[in-house]
Design an enzyme around this catalytic site. Sequence first.
Site, PDB file in Angstrom:
ATOM      1  N   ASP A   1      40.495  50.851  24.758  1.00  0.00           N
ATOM      2  CA  ASP A   1      41.446  51.798  25.334  1.00  0.00           C
ATOM      3  C   ASP A   1      40.960  53.207  24.997  1.00  0.00           C
ATOM      4  O   ASP A   1      39.758  53.421  24.860  1.00  0.00           O
ATOM      5  CB  ASP A   1      42.862  51.530  24.806  1.00  0.00           C
ATOM      6  CG  ASP A   1      43.946  51.878  25.814  1.00  0.00           C
ATOM      7  OD1 ASP A   1      44.019  53.054  26.202  1.00  0.00           O
ATOM      8  OD2 ASP A   1      44.713  50.990  26.219  1.00  0.00           O
TER       9      ASP A   1
ATOM     10  N   HIS B   1      38.396  54.063  27.171  1.00  0.00           N
ATOM     11  CA  HIS B   1      39.041  54.802  28.257  1.00  0.00           C
ATOM     12  C   HIS B   1      38.875  56.301  28.109  1.00  0.00           C
ATOM     13  O   HIS B   1      39.603  57.068  28.722  1.00  0.00           O
ATOM     14  CB  HIS B   1      40.525  54.450  28.327  1.00  0.00           C
ATOM     15  CG  HIS B   1      40.789  53.047  28.796  1.00  0.00           C
ATOM     16  ND1 HIS B   1      42.066  52.551  28.983  1.00  0.00           N
ATOM     17  CD2 HIS B   1      39.950  52.035  29.124  1.00  0.00           C
ATOM     18  CE1 HIS B   1      42.001  51.291  29.402  1.00  0.00           C
ATOM     19  NE2 HIS B   1      40.721  50.956  29.479  1.00  0.00           N
TER      20      HIS B   1
END
Length: 419
Positions: free
Chosen positions: A226, A249
């Site tokens: 993430d 991310h």
Amino acid sequence: MKMIEFSLKNLTFVLLTASFIRFPNAANSQSGGSIFNVLNYGAKGDGLSDDKKAFEAAWADACKATTSTMVVPSGYRFLVGPTSFSGSNCQRNISFQVDGTILAPTSSNAWGSSGLEQWIEFTQLLGFTIKGKGTFDGRGSVWWTNRQVAKTKPMALRFSSSYKVTVTGITIQNSPQFHLTFEDCDGVLVHHFSISSPGDSPNTDGIHLHNTKNVIIHHTNLSCGDDCISIQTGCKNVLVHNVNCGPGHGISIGSLGIDGTTACVSNITVRDINIHDTMTGVRIKTWQGGDGLLEGVVFSNIQVSEVEYPIMIDQYYCDHSRCKNDTSAVSIANIMFENIQGTYTVQPVHLSCSDSKPCMDLKLTDIQLKPKQEGYHMHKPFCWKAFGKLNAPIIPEVDCLQEGNPLNSWGYNDAQCAA
């Protein structure tokens, strides 16, 4: 005078003797502080026996001594169940020296049916340092798959309500959820530190900041599933530099304004960053229906490689299958993107701002982004309700950014954030 001199000498002797009796398992370091080795408190370090009680006992003694160091030695694997190290009654400037490996339990018995929010918690500490060459292994793969250990997936390390905290040298890997979290902290330093989890591990943010100020993060390697770094509401005066991010991310501010909450974030600088094999590069994400203000952000000297969306503002963020439309929004202003270069795989620039609170004072300078494969179909830059200024060179052309201010421009005083 002789009687006074004799009394003082005896008092000193008594205090030293009492100190020795109080900490029978302590040793002295070269710097003069006391050392509390978990092996001296019954820790096995065999990776099978639960050493939680030994860690708690070592902490209890280290907590009482000035400038103490709790030591987790190299060459051992310590299985430690969910533990909270509280500094509410501790001396200042405690160090936690981790050179061995600390393992999280994977059995449901250790977590209970409902689970816990964190594996290792540090709270109410003043002048605390985690250092060493060791590893915290959350063994998160059992949580990421269909096997349900408990309902709540824990963060690996969580700091709360602490002042002047340093994390350096160690590695955190395979956390079930966030790896390193700071909540309600002031004065955080993270450097020469690593996070390692697979790119497909769900919701495994690297460093997560919430309501935390005066933060410096530098010279770190962050690989996760993430956001490499997630900066949430209540954060201000944050400097991030010389960070290697990917997979993951990217580096994100947000998400802000969830469930109609007010988010206030300011004075954030992210510079000298390498981002590779990530979903986004540098991103701002807010929910519809929120309130507050994000201002004073600089993303500078960012090198991206094979990043889907290198530059993104998304004021319609939603991680649910369906989210309702709402007119209110977190206000966004005075955001700078400068010297961002490299390759992208989907879209170079995506600036999707609110209808009711358009983004203002955006500045894009020296943006040079090229598709990973020349000639392959890519999306053009996209802007919606985004106002600001371009300073050449800008590659590819971003002709959708509007100059000046919107007709429905808002004032900084409208954002319900204290100066």
